[in-house]
Write a protein that holds these residues in place. Sequence first.
Motif, PDB file in Angstrom:
ATOM      1  N   UNK A 123       0.902  -1.234   0.065  1.00 41.38           N
ATOM      2  CA  UNK A 123       0.129  -0.113  -0.115  1.00 41.38           C
ATOM      3  C   UNK A 123       0.736   1.308   0.088  1.00 41.38           C
ATOM      4  N   UNK A 124       1.866   1.272   0.770  1.00 39.16           N
ATOM      5  CA  UNK A 124       2.809   2.465   0.828  1.00 39.16           C
ATOM      6  C   UNK A 124       3.491   2.483  -0.586  1.00 39.16           C
ATOM      7  N   UNK A 125       3.721   1.554  -1.235  1.00 39.77           N
ATOM      8  CA  UNK A 125       4.504   1.641  -2.491  1.00 39.77           C
ATOM      9  C   UNK A 125       3.565   2.062  -3.529  1.00 39.77           C
ATOM     10  N   UNK A 126       2.200   1.206  -3.728  1.00 42.94           N
ATOM     11  CA  UNK A 126       1.555   1.424  -4.894  1.00 42.94           C
ATOM     12  C   UNK A 126       0.179   2.028  -4.519  1.00 42.94           C
ATOM     13  N   UNK A 127      -0.079   2.449  -3.193  1.00 48.87           N
ATOM     14  CA  UNK A 127      -1.363   3.162  -2.884  1.00 48.87           C
ATOM     15  C   UNK A 127      -1.631   4.585  -3.554  1.00 48.87           C
ATOM     16  N   UNK A 145      -6.272  -2.539  -4.167  1.00 48.11           N
ATOM     17  CA  UNK A 145      -7.682  -2.936  -4.214  1.00 48.11           C
ATOM     18  C   UNK A 145      -7.892  -3.231  -5.542  1.00 48.11           C
ATOM     19  N   UNK A 146      -7.344  -4.340  -6.343  1.00 50.02           N
ATOM     20  CA  UNK A 146      -7.168  -4.743  -7.613  1.00 50.02           C
ATOM     21  C   UNK A 146      -6.627  -6.071  -7.427  1.00 50.02           C
ATOM     22  N   UNK A 217      -4.968 -20.030   0.562  1.00 51.94           N
ATOM     23  CA  UNK A 217      -5.399 -19.883   2.159  1.00 51.94           C
ATOM     24  C   UNK A 217      -4.854 -18.440   2.637  1.00 51.94           C
ATOM     25  N   UNK A 218      -4.287 -17.542   1.883  1.00 54.87           N
ATOM     26  CA  UNK A 218      -3.711 -16.457   2.518  1.00 54.87           C
ATOM     27  C   UNK A 218      -4.670 -15.576   2.777  1.00 54.87           C
ATOM     28  N   UNK A 219      -4.348 -14.865   4.095  1.00 55.78           N
ATOM     29  CA  UNK A 219      -5.524 -13.928   4.550  1.00 55.78           C
ATOM     30  C   UNK A 219      -4.836 -12.662   4.954  1.00 55.78           C
ATOM     31  N   UNK A 220      -3.985 -12.421   5.700  1.00 56.93           N
ATOM     32  CA  UNK A 220      -3.366 -11.206   6.180  1.00 56.93           C
ATOM     33  C   UNK A 220      -3.050  -9.910   5.266  1.00 56.93           C
ATOM     34  N   UNK A 221      -2.288 -10.285   4.339  1.00 57.89           N
ATOM     35  CA  UNK A 221      -1.548  -9.609   3.295  1.00 57.89           C
ATOM     36  C   UNK A 221      -2.673  -9.288   2.161  1.00 57.89           C
ATOM     37  N   UNK A 222      -3.300 -10.411   1.726  1.00 58.59           N
ATOM     38  CA  UNK A 222      -4.482 -10.051   0.770  1.00 58.59           C
ATOM     39  C   UNK A 222      -5.579  -9.264   1.670  1.00 58.59           C
ATOM     40  N   UNK A 223      -5.892  -9.371   2.646  1.00 58.70           N
ATOM     41  CA  UNK A 223      -6.901  -8.614   3.453  1.00 58.70           C
ATOM     42  C   UNK A 223      -6.486  -6.932   3.308  1.00 58.70           C
ATOM     43  N   UNK A 224      -5.335  -6.535   3.332  1.00 59.70           N
ATOM     44  CA  UNK A 224      -4.722  -5.247   3.485  1.00 59.70           C
ATOM     45  C   UNK A 224      -4.873  -4.577   2.005  1.00 59.70           C
ATOM     46  N   UNK A 225      -4.606  -5.467   1.114  1.00 58.76           N
ATOM     47  CA  UNK A 225      -4.590  -4.946  -0.317  1.00 58.76           C
ATOM     48  C   UNK A 225      -5.738  -5.052  -1.127  1.00 58.76           C
ATOM     49  N   UNK A 226      -6.637  -5.917  -0.850  1.00 61.94           N
ATOM     50  CA  UNK A 226      -7.756  -6.245  -1.463  1.00 61.94           C
ATOM     51  C   UNK A 226      -8.999  -5.151  -1.264  1.00 61.94           C
ATOM     52  N   UNK A 227      -8.959  -4.566  -0.162  1.00 57.57           N
ATOM     53  CA  UNK A 227     -10.143  -3.644  -0.122  1.00 57.57           C
ATOM     54  C   UNK A 227     -11.510  -4.071   0.148  1.00 57.57           C
ATOM     55  N   UNK A 234     -12.639 -10.133  -3.283  1.00 56.00           N
ATOM     56  CA  UNK A 234     -12.534 -11.005  -2.089  1.00 56.00           C
ATOM     57  C   UNK A 234     -12.133 -12.401  -2.491  1.00 56.00           C
ATOM     58  N   UNK A 235     -11.039 -12.864  -1.911  1.00 54.70           N
ATOM     59  CA  UNK A 235     -10.937 -14.347  -1.998  1.00 54.70           C
ATOM     60  C   UNK A 235     -11.497 -15.294  -1.086  1.00 54.70           C
TER      61      UNK A 235
END
Length: 301
Positions: A123-127, A145-146, A217-227, A234-235
Amino acid sequence: MNTRTVRRARAGTTEASWVRWLLIGLALAFMLLFLVLPLAAVFAEALRKGFGAYLEGLREPDAWSAIQLTLLTAVIAVPLNLVFGVAAAWCIAKYEFRGKAFLTTLVDLPFSVSPVVAGLTYVLIFGANGWFGPWLAAHDIKIIFAVPGIVLATVFVTFPFIARELIPLMQAQGNDEEQAAIVLGATGWQTFWYVTLPNIKWGLLYGVILCNARAMGEFGAVSVVSGHIRGQTNTIPLHVEILYNEYQSVAAFAAASLLALLALVTLVIKSIAEWRSEQELKAAAGLPPERPAPTVATPAR
């Protein structure tokens, strides 16, 4: 030597039989309490209202979109990590160079960094307010968010699995066979395809399976960048969280059961890969496929 001593010698331990049974019982109780029961609860809750409600939970548009996005993410992330992992393992295991320890540390970095922190870094780099955010917005390129952001985060958290599986395997095998192939006139690609790859195929399969399971099954990183955009970013894990928070327990556990099935399939393939790898190592060492348990002869009285 009495009968009890003979039994202990055959078992390879000096503890009393009640100690061994106690340890086995504790291990089985732990597995039952923390592994089997939660897994059974997922399927029990998913089928609580019948198989029809279970299928309905998987057929709804948001659930189907989450399944498709999860599969798409895995299809992109796993091959990328396959290439990167094999290249990194080959470089670390087969060559000596300055900075090798630093490269090994970089491979292990996702294990030591929280997935949430990794997501925040992207998010810091591409937000929108990040380093490249204004340039990306000017060119109408969406990463955060994509789907691209989800793929990037997934690639980061799953990168070590294939490399860390192959590095010790390649180091144990050494370079003798590759050097012999090169002396006989084989090209680099021929050496890899006909010499290296057959020796690492089961370890590579194991690493790919683990990488795929973590990617889906990844949740943490995807949750931050998915929106958390329903039907778009949503995965399956994020979809399960939303449904559970909305008290749609059957639909939530139906989606969660897909990840549970993936875990079971991963476990089966992992066991097969480990067994085949063991058999090939024994065959290469000239040992029989199944070694009988050692016996202790009892002296005549």
